[in-house]
Design an enzyme around this catalytic site. Structure first.
Site, PDB file in Angstrom:
ATOM      1  N   CYS A   1       0.612  -0.993  -0.065  1.00 30.03           N
ATOM      2  CA  CYS A   1      -0.320  -0.583  -0.259  1.00 30.03           C
ATOM      3  C   CYS A   1       0.447   1.181   0.053  1.00 30.03           C
ATOM      4  O   CYS A   1       1.346   0.802   1.199  1.00 30.03           O
ATOM      5  CB  CYS A   1      -0.581  -0.481   1.189  1.00 30.03           C
ATOM      6  SG  CYS A   1      -2.373  -0.678   0.971  1.00 30.03           S
TER       7      CYS A   1
ATOM      8  N   ASN B   1      -0.113 -14.831  -9.537  1.00 33.54           N
ATOM      9  CA  ASN B   1      -0.564 -15.686  -8.546  1.00 33.54           C
ATOM     10  C   ASN B   1      -2.267 -14.724  -8.035  1.00 33.54           C
ATOM     11  O   ASN B   1      -1.629 -13.977  -7.150  1.00 33.54           O
ATOM     12  CB  ASN B   1      -0.165 -16.200  -7.344  1.00 33.54           C
ATOM     13  CG  ASN B   1       1.201 -17.025  -7.608  1.00 33.54           C
ATOM     14  OD1 ASN B   1       1.281 -16.917  -8.939  1.00 33.54           O
ATOM     15  ND2 ASN B   1       2.219 -16.698  -7.829  1.00 33.54           N
TER      16      ASN B   1
ATOM     17  N   HIS C   1      -2.771  -8.097  -1.771  1.00 30.72           N
ATOM     18  CA  HIS C   1      -2.879  -6.989  -2.612  1.00 30.72           C
ATOM     19  C   HIS C   1      -2.232  -7.058  -3.943  1.00 30.72           C
ATOM     20  O   HIS C   1      -1.598  -7.642  -4.580  1.00 30.72           O
ATOM     21  CB  HIS C   1      -1.710  -6.009  -1.772  1.00 30.72           C
ATOM     22  CG  HIS C   1      -1.717  -4.492  -2.477  1.00 30.72           C
ATOM     23  ND1 HIS C   1      -1.154  -3.735  -1.509  1.00 30.72           N
ATOM     24  CD2 HIS C   1      -1.022  -3.630  -3.893  1.00 30.72           C
ATOM     25  CE1 HIS C   1      -2.189  -2.068  -2.415  1.00 30.72           C
ATOM     26  NE2 HIS C   1      -1.301  -2.423  -3.817  1.00 30.72           N
TER      27      HIS C   1
ATOM     28  N   HIS D   1      -0.736  -7.746  -7.645  1.00 32.69           N
ATOM     29  CA  HIS D   1       0.837  -7.366  -7.950  1.00 32.69           C
ATOM     30  C   HIS D   1       0.778  -8.597  -9.135  1.00 32.69           C
ATOM     31  O   HIS D   1      -0.283  -9.814  -9.179  1.00 32.69           O
ATOM     32  CB  HIS D   1       1.339  -7.908  -6.291  1.00 32.69           C
ATOM     33  CG  HIS D   1       1.551  -8.933  -5.695  1.00 32.69           C
ATOM     34  ND1 HIS D   1       0.718  -9.880  -5.110  1.00 32.69           N
ATOM     35  CD2 HIS D   1       2.296  -9.954  -5.948  1.00 32.69           C
ATOM     36  CE1 HIS D   1       0.493 -10.536  -4.905  1.00 32.69           C
ATOM     37  NE2 HIS D   1       1.885 -11.021  -4.778  1.00 32.69           N
TER      38      HIS D   1
HETATM   39 ZN   LIG Z   1      -2.077  -2.483   0.261  1.00 29.16          ZN
END
Ligand SMILES: [Zn+2]
Ligand SMILES: [Zn+2]
Ligand SMILES: [Zn+2]
Length: 333
Positions: A41, A151, A162, A164
């Site tokens: 974040c 993944n 989050h 990615h």
């Molecule tokens: Zn995050």
């Protein structure tokens, strides 16, 4: 120090990387709890290694908030870029230093947990980041292959929720890609045609496994899918290299990908999935017959005894049925 070891029977390379066991929830336990501070974040840049690429709209400084996308080295890399050790053979066995690059593309400064919820501009930026890293890493002579993969969801191997994805530079061409290249080369030698272009042409006229089409891309369920709802996206005209696309092409590809993920999400309530981009190896002359593509694999089933024992897959859903369902699920983007 990670190490590549070659299975003397099959020739398959395995990475032995004890560093990976230190990851949060590294799959050795069963907790799906997320860390208290999400390292991906905005505002938590100190939780990651220093960025190697960031898209920033303002004049914000590196490793500070103000970015829309960041690429950082993986904190728990499966491979390391530098090694003091030379390639080694262990007498009878063959091993190599586990040298490579392992990076994470952080796709949003906000705590978004689903790729399908990224807007078109953001998803286009993700694809451009893949290109930028593939070109940069591909210019290093040590690497033979740059693999991009995602993944999403714990069942698909993600430890952090989050959004990615990951980029890996490898000193050899991975077996999956080498096998595809072998098949495509054999077909090309017999027919002077690209096998993937032939698949695209077939599926466009057959239409039963077609999910959608745009001007430049086709989305289809492959003829012999390993997994339920396995879906591929390919350019309709011959192109071996993903990272040679134009900004326009990435924008169009991001619309296709977003539309496809939304269809899958509407059809399948919870959708852990993996995707991979298969582009031509950095060097070599595979470009006449290899054709880049993305493979999306929803994680609805697990490889079990039969799959491990045979290398084949049992798929309970025919691709014609999967494509029919996905066609019916207009994504209402
Ligand atoms: Zn995050
Ligand atoms: Zn082709
Ligand atoms: Zn492939």
């Amino acid at each position: 120090m990670p190490e590549f070891r070659k299975d003397p029977v099959t020739g398959r390379w395995v990475i032995i990387s004890s560093q990976r066991a230190k990851r949060p929830q590294a799959g050795l336990g069963h907790s799906s709890a997320q860390p208290e501070v999400c390292p991906f974040c905005a505002g938590n840049e100190r939780e990651t290694p220093p960025e190697v690429l960031a898209y920033r709209n303002d004049k914000s400084r590196p490793d500070r908030p103000g970015w829309s996308l960041r690429v950082v080295p993986n904190k728990y890399p499966a491979l390391v870029a530098q090694s003091g050790e030379a390639d080694c053979t262990d007498g009878f066995y063959e091993a190599r230093a586990g040298v490579g690059v392992h990076e994470v593309v952080i796709e949003s400064p906000e705590h978004v947990i689903s790729t399908g919820s990224l807007d078109e501009r953001q998803l286009t930026a993700v694809l451009r980041a893949y290109r930028d890293r593939m070109l940069r890493l591909g210019s290093d002579k040590r690497w033979r292959y740059i693999l991009v993969y995602k993944n999403e969801g714990r069942e698909a191997g993600a430890t952090l929720e989050h959004v990615h994805s990951q980029v890996m530079a490898l000193p050899h061409v991975p077996k999956e890609v080498a096998d595809e290249i072998d098949g495509a080369r054999r077909y090309y030698q017999q027919s002077s045609r690209c096998l993937y272009c032939t698949i695209v042409e077939n599926e466009r006229s057959e239409r039963t496994r077609l999910v959608s089409e745009s001007e430049r891309f086709i989305v289809l369920c492959p003829y012999a899918p390993r997994f339920p709802f396995e879906t591929w996206i390919l350019p309709k005209t011959h192109e071996a290299v993903f990272e040679r696309g134009s900004d326009d092409e990435y924008a169009e590809f991001s619309r296709c990908l977003r539309d496809t993920l939304k269809r899958l999400h509407r059809g399948l309530e919870k959708l852990p999935f993996n995707y991979v981009i298969h582009s031509a190896p950095v060097s070599g002359n595979t470009r006449r017959y290899y054709h880049w593509h993305m493979e999306i694999m929803p994680k609805l089933s697990q490889a079990a005894g039969f799959e491990w024992g045979s290398g084949s897959f049992i798929n309970p859903i025919a691709p014609e049925e999967a494509a029919r369902l996905l066609r019916g699920l207009a994504s209402s983007v």
